[in-house]
Design a protein around this motif. Structure first.
Motif, PDB file in Angstrom:
ATOM      1  N   ASN A 121       0.879  -1.167   0.000  1.00 56.94           N
ATOM      2  CA  ASN A 121       0.000   0.000   0.000  1.00 56.94           C
ATOM      3  C   ASN A 121       0.913   1.212   0.000  1.00 56.94           C
ATOM      4  OD1 ASN A 121      -1.734   2.099   0.536  1.00 56.94           O
ATOM      5  ND2 ASN A 121      -2.307   1.391   2.564  1.00 56.94           N
ATOM      6  N   THR A 122       0.849   2.004  -1.032  1.00 58.77           N
ATOM      7  CA  THR A 122       1.727   3.169  -1.115  1.00 58.77           C
ATOM      8  C   THR A 122       1.113   4.407  -0.471  1.00 58.77           C
ATOM      9  OG1 THR A 122       0.930   3.669  -3.342  1.00 58.77           O
ATOM     10  CG2 THR A 122       2.927   2.317  -3.171  1.00 58.77           C
TER      11      THR A 122
ATOM     12  N   TYR B  64       0.909   8.170  -1.849  1.00 55.98           N
ATOM     13  CA  TYR B  64       1.772   8.247  -3.028  1.00 55.98           C
ATOM     14  C   TYR B  64       1.299   7.295  -4.119  1.00 55.98           C
ATOM     15  CZ  TYR B  64       4.873  10.185   0.538  1.00 55.98           C
ATOM     16  OH  TYR B  64       5.410  10.915   1.564  1.00 55.98           O
ATOM     17  N   THR B  65       1.276   7.776  -5.342  1.00 57.54           N
ATOM     18  CA  THR B  65       1.013   6.894  -6.472  1.00 57.54           C
ATOM     19  C   THR B  65       2.356   6.383  -6.991  1.00 57.54           C
ATOM     20  OG1 THR B  65       1.173   8.627  -8.154  1.00 57.54           O
ATOM     21  CG2 THR B  65      -1.007   8.292  -7.127  1.00 57.54           C
ATOM     22  N   VAL B  66       2.302   5.351  -7.801  1.00 53.45           N
ATOM     23  CA  VAL B  66       3.526   4.846  -8.422  1.00 53.45           C
ATOM     24  C   VAL B  66       4.175   5.962  -9.241  1.00 53.45           C
ATOM     25  CG1 VAL B  66       4.426   3.222 -10.140  1.00 53.45           C
ATOM     26  CG2 VAL B  66       2.808   2.433  -8.405  1.00 53.45           C
ATOM     27  N   ASP B  67       3.357   6.739  -9.947  1.00 53.78           N
ATOM     28  CA  ASP B  67       3.893   7.861 -10.733  1.00 53.78           C
ATOM     29  C   ASP B  67       4.578   8.895  -9.844  1.00 53.78           C
ATOM     30  OD1 ASP B  67       3.134   6.761 -13.159  1.00 53.78           O
ATOM     31  OD2 ASP B  67       1.234   7.873 -13.249  1.00 53.78           O
ATOM     32  N   ASP B  68       4.029   9.153  -8.651  1.00 52.66           N
ATOM     33  CA  ASP B  68       4.672  10.081  -7.707  1.00 52.66           C
ATOM     34  C   ASP B  68       6.065   9.578  -7.341  1.00 52.66           C
ATOM     35  OD1 ASP B  68       2.356  11.667  -7.497  1.00 52.66           O
ATOM     36  OD2 ASP B  68       1.670  10.650  -5.664  1.00 52.66           O
TER      37      ASP B  68
END
Length: 133
Positions: free
Chosen positions: A94-95, A98-102
């Motif tokens: 679970n990020t 934050y998104t993966v792109d972030d």
């Protein structure tokens, strides 16, 4: 060929920062079995303290995104202040905010999902990143 002329590839050194003790130990054992030199740290603060004096020997860093007190992105920022060319990857089930792109936009080289698809795939990716591929 004489023994002293054999080329032995250098061992890839990875710093794993993970606050879950079970996951941290599992990664340590698994990555050592794949031939990595592994340093395990339970928090961002301890990782930064270690990295400050040992960053020259670390080839790649694997950071948990969600950690208590100093999270992965804050730890990553501190690493980049110490060594602007730090090679870091994030991992997380679970990020959080934050998104993966972030995370990639911050300069991370990869984001791994937990549970890992396979530890051999993780090891191969870390070795490629450490080698600059």
């Amino acid at each position: 060929m004489p023994k002293d002329s054999l080329e032995i590839p250098p061992r890839t050194e990875v710093l794993v920062t993970e606050d879950d003790e079970g996951v941290r130990k599992l990664l340590g054992v698994a990555l050592m079995q794949y031939g990595f030199g592994v340093t395990l740290k339970p928090s961002g603060e301890k990782a930064v303290e270690f990295y400050r004096t040992h960053h020259a020997k670390i080839d790649v860093v694997l950071l948990d995104v969600q950690m208590s007190s100093m999270d992965g992105p804050a730890t990553f920022t501190a690493f980049k202040e110490i060594n602007p060319s730090a090679r870091c990857c994030f991992m997380g089930g679970n990020t959080g905010v934050y998104t993966v792109d972030d995370l990639l936009g911050m300069g991370a080289l990869m984001v791994f999902s937990k549970p890992f698809e396979s530890l051999s795939s993780l090891a191969r990716s870390l070795r490629d990143i450490a080698d600059g591929r």
